[in-house]
Design an enzyme around this catalytic site. Sequence first.
Site, PDB file in Angstrom:
ATOM      1  N   HIS A 110       3.410  -3.956 -14.876  1.00 51.05           N
ATOM      2  CA  HIS A 110       3.279  -3.081 -13.726  1.00 51.05           C
ATOM      3  C   HIS A 110       2.665  -1.728 -14.084  1.00 51.05           C
ATOM      4  O   HIS A 110       2.084  -1.059 -13.225  1.00 51.05           O
ATOM      5  CB  HIS A 110       4.645  -2.856 -13.063  1.00 51.05           C
ATOM      6  CG  HIS A 110       5.132  -4.038 -12.284  1.00 51.05           C
ATOM      7  ND1 HIS A 110       5.570  -5.191 -12.883  1.00 51.05           N
ATOM      8  CD2 HIS A 110       5.221  -4.252 -10.938  1.00 51.05           C
ATOM      9  CE1 HIS A 110       5.929  -6.066 -11.954  1.00 51.05           C
ATOM     10  NE2 HIS A 110       5.729  -5.525 -10.764  1.00 51.05           N
ATOM     11  N   LYS A 155      -7.431   2.346   1.293  1.00 51.34           N
ATOM     12  CA  LYS A 155      -8.034   1.067   1.695  1.00 51.34           C
ATOM     13  C   LYS A 155      -7.848   0.076   0.542  1.00 51.34           C
ATOM     14  O   LYS A 155      -8.775  -0.274  -0.191  1.00 51.34           O
ATOM     15  CB  LYS A 155      -9.508   1.248   2.062  1.00 51.34           C
ATOM     16  CG  LYS A 155     -10.055   0.109   2.936  1.00 51.34           C
ATOM     17  CD  LYS A 155     -11.389   0.481   3.522  1.00 51.34           C
ATOM     18  CE  LYS A 155     -11.988  -0.652   4.354  1.00 51.34           C
ATOM     19  NZ  LYS A 155     -11.217  -0.920   5.584  1.00 51.34           N
TER      20      LYS A 155
END
Length: 297
Positions: A110, A155
């Site tokens: 991660h 986005k």
Amino acid sequence: MQDITSALPDTPCFLNGEFTPLRDAKISVLDRGFIFGDGIYEVIPVYFGVPFCFDEHIARLERSLAELQIDNPYTRDEWRAIATQLAAPQGKAPQAIYFQVSRGVAPRDHVMVRGLRPTVFAMVNPLPPVADAVRAKGVACVTADDFRWQKAHIKSTSLLGAVLARQISVEAGATETVMFRGDWLSEASSSNVWIVKDGTLIGPPKDNLVLTGIRYGLLERLCQDSGIPFALRRVSRDEVFGADELLLSSATKEVLPVVTLDGQAIGNGHPGPIYQSLYAAYQQAKQRNADAPGATA
């Protein structure tokens, strides 16, 4: 299970510095865009062979990369050159350039690994216009709670929330899912949402809860040119259902009238005069951009 691999088009795409047929493009299974959705994307419409609102789209791409702390691999001129080369074989037919940048390839963890080479992918798709009959009649939408994350302004390629939201309208036979956070309008699954009240175009404010579409700036300019008052502020659920007009905007829809929401008529149940004015102005902006690239309004 349906296998569509053989049906993939052989149109050219761009992947990590090379142009190749789309069906031959490959990435590593350890790409963080594939593993985590750790990347951003941008969709740029092309009309008459010329990218529309190109600088605004690339500016948003740059902002999204900065938010995710991914190095921008290209200059604006280099992004434009990629778009131009992909669009050229399609001639003057409406099309959309899709850019995607992921953090790159690394062992699954991660932690945001530094110093990776970003994976850059780009392709071109046809951009079929909304049918005139649909525009003349208007579309139906449904509502849902906005269950996405708190960084909607990025986005990001992590679009599962948008996919689930869009499926709500698909299963209802509607065009879009208009979402609310509590009692306040945010956006639709893949569109920005606007109301018209007493002749004013009103949209939610630019913040982390809304992906500020390129049409935000474009519609503001078109409103100025057309003498239409424009405002950004919080919009309540009651205001949406009580609006004179309700509009969607996006790269693919341009500006589109919503005439029913959850089965309830909006205004008089027909596309209204503000929509008509903005749609006409939008078409003029497309033509100006083709005649003099960058002159979108």
